[in-house]
Design a protein around this motif. Structure first.
Motif, PDB file in Angstrom:
ATOM      1  N   PHE A 160       0.766  -1.263   0.006  1.00  0.00           N
ATOM      2  CA  PHE A 160       0.053  -0.107  -0.233  1.00  0.00           C
ATOM      3  C   PHE A 160       1.016   1.228  -0.073  1.00  0.00           C
ATOM      4  CE2 PHE A 160      -2.439  -3.304   1.832  1.00  0.00           C
ATOM      5  CZ  PHE A 160      -3.803  -3.324   1.027  1.00  0.00           C
ATOM      6  N   GLY A 161       2.028   1.243   0.152  1.00  0.00           N
ATOM      7  CA  GLY A 161       3.043   2.143   0.172  1.00  0.00           C
ATOM      8  C   GLY A 161       3.932   2.206   1.088  1.00  0.00           C
ATOM      9  N   THR A 162       4.641   3.133   1.651  1.00  0.00           N
ATOM     10  CA  THR A 162       5.971   3.560   2.489  1.00  0.00           C
ATOM     11  C   THR A 162       5.600   4.117   3.717  1.00  0.00           C
ATOM     12  OG1 THR A 162       6.865   5.133   1.300  1.00  0.00           O
ATOM     13  CG2 THR A 162       7.496   2.906   0.633  1.00  0.00           C
ATOM     14  N   ALA A 163       4.387   4.111   4.279  1.00  0.00           N
ATOM     15  CA  ALA A 163       4.005   4.927   5.363  1.00  0.00           C
ATOM     16  C   ALA A 163       4.838   4.562   6.610  1.00  0.00           C
ATOM     17  CB  ALA A 163       2.412   4.855   5.590  1.00  0.00           C
ATOM     18  N   PHE A 164       5.221   3.280   6.689  1.00  0.00           N
ATOM     19  CA  PHE A 164       5.802   2.757   7.999  1.00  0.00           C
ATOM     20  C   PHE A 164       7.342   2.794   7.922  1.00  0.00           C
ATOM     21  CE2 PHE A 164       1.609   0.978   7.399  1.00  0.00           C
ATOM     22  CZ  PHE A 164       0.826   1.729   8.397  1.00  0.00           C
ATOM     23  N   ALA A 165       7.685   3.079   6.640  1.00  0.00           N
ATOM     24  CA  ALA A 165       9.302   2.779   6.419  1.00  0.00           C
ATOM     25  C   ALA A 165      10.116   3.411   7.479  1.00  0.00           C
ATOM     26  CB  ALA A 165       9.610   3.365   5.153  1.00  0.00           C
ATOM     27  N   ALA A 166       9.678   4.619   8.099  1.00  0.00           N
ATOM     28  CA  ALA A 166      10.536   5.323   9.088  1.00  0.00           C
ATOM     29  C   ALA A 166      10.523   4.787  10.551  1.00  0.00           C
ATOM     30  CB  ALA A 166      10.193   6.611   9.138  1.00  0.00           C
ATOM     31  N   GLY A 167       9.656   3.527  10.436  1.00  0.00           N
ATOM     32  CA  GLY A 167       9.610   2.987  11.836  1.00  0.00           C
ATOM     33  C   GLY A 167      10.581   1.832  12.251  1.00  0.00           C
ATOM     34  N   VAL A 168      11.555   1.769  11.397  1.00  0.00           N
ATOM     35  CA  VAL A 168      12.481   0.577  11.492  1.00  0.00           C
ATOM     36  C   VAL A 168      13.508   1.396  12.606  1.00  0.00           C
ATOM     37  CG1 VAL A 168      14.190  -0.869  10.769  1.00  0.00           C
ATOM     38  CG2 VAL A 168      12.053  -0.534   9.443  1.00  0.00           C
ATOM     39  N   TRP A 169      13.882   0.495  13.850  1.00  0.00           N
ATOM     40  CA  TRP A 169      14.884   1.080  14.645  1.00  0.00           C
ATOM     41  C   TRP A 169      16.030   0.331  14.346  1.00  0.00           C
ATOM     42  CZ3 TRP A 169      14.634   4.334  19.174  1.00  0.00           C
ATOM     43  CH2 TRP A 169      15.761   4.265  20.003  1.00  0.00           C
ATOM     44  N   ASP A 170      16.125  -0.842  14.371  1.00  0.00           N
ATOM     45  CA  ASP A 170      17.186  -1.826  13.791  1.00  0.00           C
ATOM     46  C   ASP A 170      16.587  -2.989  13.173  1.00  0.00           C
ATOM     47  OD1 ASP A 170      15.982  -3.284  15.975  1.00  0.00           O
ATOM     48  OD2 ASP A 170      17.237  -2.988  17.361  1.00  0.00           O
ATOM     49  N   GLY A 171      17.604  -3.434  12.317  1.00  0.00           N
ATOM     50  CA  GLY A 171      17.255  -4.649  11.223  1.00  0.00           C
ATOM     51  C   GLY A 171      16.254  -3.983  10.183  1.00  0.00           C
ATOM     52  N   SER A 172      15.113  -4.951   9.776  1.00  0.00           N
ATOM     53  CA  SER A 172      14.499  -4.361   8.795  1.00  0.00           C
ATOM     54  C   SER A 172      13.116  -4.560   9.074  1.00  0.00           C
ATOM     55  CB  SER A 172      14.858  -5.220   7.250  1.00  0.00           C
ATOM     56  OG  SER A 172      14.552  -6.521   7.615  1.00  0.00           O
ATOM     57  N   ARG A 173      12.467  -5.032  10.238  1.00  0.00           N
ATOM     58  CA  ARG A 173      11.031  -5.391  10.325  1.00  0.00           C
ATOM     59  C   ARG A 173      10.532  -4.910  11.634  1.00  0.00           C
ATOM     60  NH1 ARG A 173      13.678 -10.190   8.629  1.00  0.00           N
ATOM     61  NH2 ARG A 173      12.722 -11.173   6.797  1.00  0.00           N
ATOM     62  N   VAL A 174       9.308  -4.575  11.878  1.00  0.00           N
ATOM     63  CA  VAL A 174       8.651  -3.959  12.901  1.00  0.00           C
ATOM     64  C   VAL A 174       7.468  -4.991  13.315  1.00  0.00           C
ATOM     65  CG1 VAL A 174       9.480  -1.795  12.189  1.00  0.00           C
ATOM     66  CG2 VAL A 174       7.424  -2.398  11.264  1.00  0.00           C
ATOM     67  N   LEU A 175       6.509  -4.382  14.119  1.00  0.00           N
ATOM     68  CA  LEU A 175       5.310  -4.845  14.566  1.00  0.00           C
ATOM     69  C   LEU A 175       4.198  -3.867  14.257  1.00  0.00           C
ATOM     70  CD1 LEU A 175       3.696  -6.892  16.257  1.00  0.00           C
ATOM     71  CD2 LEU A 175       3.945  -5.149  18.345  1.00  0.00           C
ATOM     72  N   LEU A 176       3.387  -4.291  13.525  1.00  0.00           N
ATOM     73  CA  LEU A 176       2.137  -3.494  12.940  1.00  0.00           C
ATOM     74  C   LEU A 176       0.979  -3.610  13.810  1.00  0.00           C
ATOM     75  CD1 LEU A 176       1.773  -1.206  10.743  1.00  0.00           C
ATOM     76  CD2 LEU A 176       1.086  -3.139   9.326  1.00  0.00           C
ATOM     77  N   ASN A 177       0.074  -2.746  13.990  1.00  0.00           N
ATOM     78  CA  ASN A 177      -1.043  -2.855  14.924  1.00  0.00           C
ATOM     79  C   ASN A 177      -2.350  -3.695  14.045  1.00  0.00           C
ATOM     80  OD1 ASN A 177      -1.238  -0.236  13.735  1.00  0.00           O
ATOM     81  ND2 ASN A 177      -2.827   0.218  15.126  1.00  0.00           N
ATOM     82  N   THR A 178      -1.878  -4.709  13.474  1.00  0.00           N
ATOM     83  CA  THR A 178      -3.072  -5.246  12.576  1.00  0.00           C
ATOM     84  C   THR A 178      -2.805  -6.933  13.193  1.00  0.00           C
ATOM     85  OG1 THR A 178      -1.458  -6.252  10.812  1.00  0.00           O
ATOM     86  CG2 THR A 178      -2.915  -4.048  10.440  1.00  0.00           C
ATOM     87  N   PRO A 179      -4.121  -7.677  13.327  1.00  0.00           N
ATOM     88  CA  PRO A 179      -3.979  -9.127  13.681  1.00  0.00           C
ATOM     89  C   PRO A 179      -3.178 -10.033  12.867  1.00  0.00           C
ATOM     90  CG  PRO A 179      -6.129  -8.641  12.705  1.00  0.00           C
ATOM     91  CD  PRO A 179      -5.311  -7.276  12.757  1.00  0.00           C
TER      92      PRO A 179
END
Length: 236
Positions: free
Chosen positions: A101-120
């Motif tokens: 859907f886009g790159t809205a969450f790209a800035a959420g990475v602190w380390d590595g390349s993956r994050v937790l997203l608030n979907t089930p």
């Protein structure tokens, strides 16, 4: 026990105090206190020891299994939690290459390349959806402190710790917005009640969490830091 009280009509009346005293004795004790701190996004990615978070266990959401002692729950469609988190992610989410859907969450990475997203499913969905849900992070055995970095929290949600509503996040200096928000830290003020859960979110607010750090067990219970911008743990 009776006490004689002079009424405003000049009459002396007997007031039964036993029910009042008994009621006071049965009143619940004051809720345990927690210290909430916030580190701004200008320190995004700074090493833990420079943030007063040295010695904690780290969860970076880079693989399916969460750090020992840590579980996560995404609320149901009604925004309710069961209280039972999972120590295994349903999927991994790369906000740079894995979001159709886009790159809205790209800035959420602190380390590595993956994050937790608030979907089930821990996968992205239409940005305009209202089904972005609250998140709960549990440490069932308790933590002296827990910290998490978030991105794109745009609503000042109620911060709930151990089931207690501690008020709106912005009242603690939390900065909402589309970029990295910073690091939220919750510390137990007493070893009698450690931090076992943190939750916030809802109202269609889409966000990421990365780099959760916590001190398991009783450990050291820190006193309140001197400032919001330069948090340093000062231990008893």
């Amino acid at each position: 026990m009776r006490k004689m009280i002079e009424s405003r009509f000049g009459m002396t009346v007997a007031v039964l105090l036993w029910p009042l005293l008994l009621g006071a004795a049965l009143m619940p004790s004051p809720a345990a206190a927690f210290t909430v701190e916030f580190i701004g996004a200008d320190q995004w990615g700074v090493p833990d020891d420079q943030l007063g978070l040295a010695g904690g266990l780290v969860e970076d959401f880079e693989d399916y299994a969460l750090a020992p002692g840590l579980t996560v729950e995404i609320a149901d469609s009604q925004g309710q939690f069961s209280g039972q988190g999972s120590g295994v992610l349903p999927a991994l989410f790369n906000p740079v290459s894995g979001d159709p859907f886009g790159t809205a969450f790209a800035a959420g990475v602190w380390d590595g390349s993956r994050v937790l997203l608030n979907t089930p499913t821990n996968q992205s969905q239409n940005y305009g959806s209202q089904d972005w849900r609250p998140v709960a992070i549990y440490v069932p055995e308790g933590a002296a402190w827990i910290a998490l970095a978030s991105q794109q929290v745009t609503v000042s949600h109620a911060l709930v710790v151990n089931g207690q509503n501690l008020g709106r996040m912005d009242s603690y200096g939390f900065i909402t917005g589309p970029g990295p928000n910073g690091v939220l830290i919750v510390r137990a003020d007493s070893p009698d009640e450690l931090v076992t859960s943190i939750s916030f979110g809802g109202r269609g607010d889409a966000f990421t969490i990365d780099h959760v750090v916590f001190s398991p067990g009783s450990g050291e219970v820190a006193v309140q830091a001197a400032s919001w911008d330069a948090v340093r743990a000062i231990y008893r």
